[in-house]
Enzyme design. Structure first.
Site, PDB file in Angstrom:
ATOM      1  N   GLU A  89      -1.393  14.876   9.209  1.00  0.00           N
ATOM      2  CA  GLU A  89       0.040  14.706   9.003  1.00  0.00           C
ATOM      3  C   GLU A  89       0.486  15.452   7.760  1.00  0.00           C
ATOM      4  OE1 GLU A  89       1.380  10.683   8.803  1.00  0.00           O
ATOM      5  OE2 GLU A  89       0.352  10.182  10.669  1.00  0.00           O
ATOM      6  N   CYS A 109       4.387  16.944   1.299  1.00  0.00           N
ATOM      7  CA  CYS A 109       3.212  16.112   1.060  1.00  0.00           C
ATOM      8  C   CYS A 109       2.105  16.617   1.980  1.00  0.00           C
ATOM      9  CB  CYS A 109       3.566  14.661   1.364  1.00  0.00           C
ATOM     10  SG  CYS A 109       2.164  13.541   1.297  1.00  0.00           S
ATOM     11  N   CYS A 116     -10.617   9.707   5.871  1.00  0.00           N
ATOM     12  CA  CYS A 116     -10.897   9.480   4.452  1.00  0.00           C
ATOM     13  C   CYS A 116     -12.099   8.557   4.349  1.00  0.00           C
ATOM     14  CB  CYS A 116      -9.684   8.835   3.780  1.00  0.00           C
ATOM     15  SG  CYS A 116      -9.904   8.555   2.004  1.00  0.00           S
ATOM     16  N   CYS A 120      -9.788   2.295   1.478  1.00  0.00           N
ATOM     17  CA  CYS A 120      -8.852   1.344   0.884  1.00  0.00           C
ATOM     18  C   CYS A 120      -8.376   0.432   2.010  1.00  0.00           C
ATOM     19  CB  CYS A 120      -7.675   2.071   0.232  1.00  0.00           C
ATOM     20  SG  CYS A 120      -8.166   3.168  -1.107  1.00  0.00           S
ATOM     21  N   CYS A 123      -4.914   0.968   3.892  1.00  0.00           N
ATOM     22  CA  CYS A 123      -4.484   2.330   4.234  1.00  0.00           C
ATOM     23  C   CYS A 123      -4.899   2.726   5.644  1.00  0.00           C
ATOM     24  CB  CYS A 123      -5.078   3.303   3.216  1.00  0.00           C
ATOM     25  SG  CYS A 123      -4.647   5.027   3.533  1.00  0.00           S
ATOM     26  N   HIS A 220      -2.856   0.080  -7.963  1.00  0.00           N
ATOM     27  CA  HIS A 220      -2.721  -0.994  -6.980  1.00  0.00           C
ATOM     28  C   HIS A 220      -3.355  -2.325  -7.385  1.00  0.00           C
ATOM     29  CE1 HIS A 220      -1.399   2.441  -4.857  1.00  0.00           C
ATOM     30  NE2 HIS A 220      -2.408   2.656  -4.058  1.00  0.00           N
ATOM     31  N   CYS A 337       1.609   6.459   5.560  1.00  0.00           N
ATOM     32  CA  CYS A 337       0.582   7.480   5.615  1.00  0.00           C
ATOM     33  C   CYS A 337      -0.399   7.288   6.768  1.00  0.00           C
ATOM     34  CB  CYS A 337      -0.197   7.441   4.312  1.00  0.00           C
ATOM     35  SG  CYS A 337       0.755   6.737   2.967  1.00  0.00           S
TER      36      CYS A 337
HETATM   37  N1  SAH Z   1      -6.387   9.488  -1.670  1.00  0.00           N
HETATM   38  C1  SAH Z   1      -5.284   9.705  -2.559  1.00  0.00           C
HETATM   39  C2  SAH Z   1      -4.055  10.329  -1.937  1.00  0.00           C
HETATM   40  C3  SAH Z   1      -3.607   9.845  -0.578  1.00  0.00           C
HETATM   41  S1  SAH Z   1      -2.750   8.343  -0.391  1.00  0.00           S
HETATM   42  C4  SAH Z   1      -4.921   8.437  -3.259  1.00  0.00           C
HETATM   43  O1  SAH Z   1      -5.490   7.402  -2.949  1.00  0.00           O
HETATM   44  O2  SAH Z   1      -4.108   8.463  -4.169  1.00  0.00           O
HETATM   45  C5  SAH Z   1      -1.226   8.463  -1.239  1.00  0.00           C
HETATM   46  C6  SAH Z   1      -0.733   7.097  -1.705  1.00  0.00           C
HETATM   47  O3  SAH Z   1      -0.301   6.268  -0.611  1.00  0.00           O
HETATM   48  C7  SAH Z   1      -1.819   6.292  -2.412  1.00  0.00           C
HETATM   49  O4  SAH Z   1      -1.291   5.716  -3.564  1.00  0.00           O
HETATM   50  C8  SAH Z   1      -2.151   5.244  -1.372  1.00  0.00           C
HETATM   51  O5  SAH Z   1      -2.750   4.129  -1.956  1.00  0.00           O
HETATM   52  C9  SAH Z   1      -0.798   4.974  -0.786  1.00  0.00           C
HETATM   53  N2  SAH Z   1      -0.800   4.261   0.495  1.00  0.00           N
HETATM   54  C10 SAH Z   1      -1.729   4.238   1.453  1.00  0.00           C
HETATM   55  N3  SAH Z   1      -1.346   3.452   2.479  1.00  0.00           N
HETATM   56  C11 SAH Z   1      -0.145   2.954   2.155  1.00  0.00           C
HETATM   57  C12 SAH Z   1       0.771   2.077   2.812  1.00  0.00           C
HETATM   58  N4  SAH Z   1       0.508   1.577   3.992  1.00  0.00           N
HETATM   59  N5  SAH Z   1       1.925   1.796   2.177  1.00  0.00           N
HETATM   60  C13 SAH Z   1       2.208   2.324   0.974  1.00  0.00           C
HETATM   61  N6  SAH Z   1       1.389   3.155   0.311  1.00  0.00           N
HETATM   62  C14 SAH Z   1       0.229   3.464   0.896  1.00  0.00           C
END
Ligand code: SAH
Length: 346
Positions: A89, A109, A116, A120, A123, A220, A337
């Site tokens: 994406e 973006c 990944c 997390c 995510c 977070h 994301c």
């Molecule tokens: N791996 C990197 C970049 C990709 S994610 C990182 O972790 O920073 C970009 C941002 O989106 C990160 O802060 C991630 O924690 C956040 N993110 C992931 N899933 C999300 C969701 N469902 N709602 C809001 N933010 C989210």
């Protein structure tokens, strides 16, 4: 070899090997980045024989549009396919007059990996695990194709799509250098932000880069207990090590960094977390970007209500921390994301 993954000098060298004069590189780069040619065929000031030779030696495109643009209230999402079939994406975040101070801003973006490996818990990108790193050309081409499809000039890059950029360090930096180069996109390094889940070694390495890109750290959680519950990477790089690396980065670069903090109901949204977060932000001189969680299909996490988010922000502001709160209009499914890809693959 894909042209969009090469520096100008490298392209010139490759062309020299084919017996071509030095100015060919300039010609080719013009076609790729200025005239946005989609094929060697279109490069009408090159001889047919040379075009055929180039098509044999080089690739030109690395991603293609799989699904037509998908707009949410603030962003336009693209589902792109790589050679081999993998899906990623890319998002265009247009200037939002009244919301951002600089109304000319067009942000893309980009994704840096297929899937990944960091898992997390909240995510969508890691749900299917990790497939592979993107090449520099695949990263650059995302920006190229968004510009082509939307006829917009992109001037801001956030490396916040699928994947962990600091786990694909070389390719990401190469792509950013190409995006920065005047012969390609000419996007200022200060207009690029790399977001990491907290790879301490990568943060320290980024601090040593001559390129002045910005850093965002996905925090977070303000204690190991809370962060550890939702981000497995916290076991490898706990908060004290992460904060030391952030401090080092801020010191070496002399620039503010950003802490991203998604607010998840009853997980990390307590006032105690807000107070602790204030302390951390003060220590490394960071801004805080609060993002109410975007629900992901199949995951139980929820965003706190608006008031709760406001109170959390208030605590930070009272402590003198610059904290923004992104309140979106809807929680349009697939806004978060990695979700568009997830839906498509189902
Ligand atoms: N791996 C990197 C970049 C990709 S994610 C990182 O972790 O920073 C970009 C941002 O989106 C990160 O802060 C991630 O924690 C956040 N993110 C992931 N899933 C999300 C969701 N469902 N709602 C809001 N933010 C989210």
């Amino acid at each position: 070899m894909n042209i969009k993954g090469l520096y100008r000098e490298e392209l010139a060298k490759q062309l020299a090997l084919l017996g071509e004069p030095a100015y060919r590189a300039e010609q080719l780069l013009q076609w790729v980045y200025v005239k946005q040619a989609e094929s060697f065929e279109q490069m009408s000031n090159l001889s047919a024989a040379l075009r055929a030779k180039l098509a044999e030696e080089f690739e030109l495109n690395a991603v293609h549009e799989l699904r037509t643009r998908h707009a949410t209230d603030t962003t336009e999402k693209f589902l792109f396919q790589l050679h081999g079939g993998a899906l990623i994406e890319t998002v265009l975040i247009p200037a939002t007059p009244g919301l951002t101070s600089t109304d000319e801003r067009q942000t893309v973006c980009v994704s840096t990996q297929v899937g990944c490996a960091f898992g997390c818990r909240f995510c969508a990108s890691g749900l299917d695990g990790f497939k592979r790193n993107l090449s520099a050309a695949e990263i650059v081409d995302q920006v190229w194709l968004v510009q082509k499809l939307t006829k917009q000039k992109v001037n801001n890059i956030v490396v916040m799509g699928m994947g962990e950029p600091l786990a694909n360090y070389e390719n990401v930096m190469r792509a950013l250098r190409i995006l920065n180069a005047p012969w390609a996109f000419g996007i200022g390094a200060r207009k690029m932000t790399v977001s990491t889940a907290g790879i301490v070694t990568g943060i320290r390495r980024l601090a040593e880069e001559p390129m002045q890109v910005r850093l965002a750290v996905s925090l977070h959680g303000a204690t190991d207990e809370v962060r550890g519950k939702i981000m497995p990477i916290n076991r490898k790089f706990p908060l004290n090590e992460l904060m030391a690396a952030c401090e080092y980065y801020a010191q070496v670069k002399g620039k503010m960094l950003t802490f991203e903090y998604i607010l998840i109901e009853n997980v990390n949204d307590s006032l105690e977390q807000a107070h602790k977060l204030s302390g951390m932000a003060r220590r490394v001189h960071a801004k805080v970007n609060l993002i109410p969680y975007n629900p992901v299909e199949g995951l139980a996490w929820k965003r706190p209500d608006r008031d709760r988010c406001k109170v959390f922000q208030h605590v930070l502001r009272e402590a003198g921390i610059s904290a923004t709160l992104r309140i979106e209009k809807g929680t349009d499914i697939a806004a978060a994301c990695g979700q568009l890809r997830l839906q498509h693959e189902k």
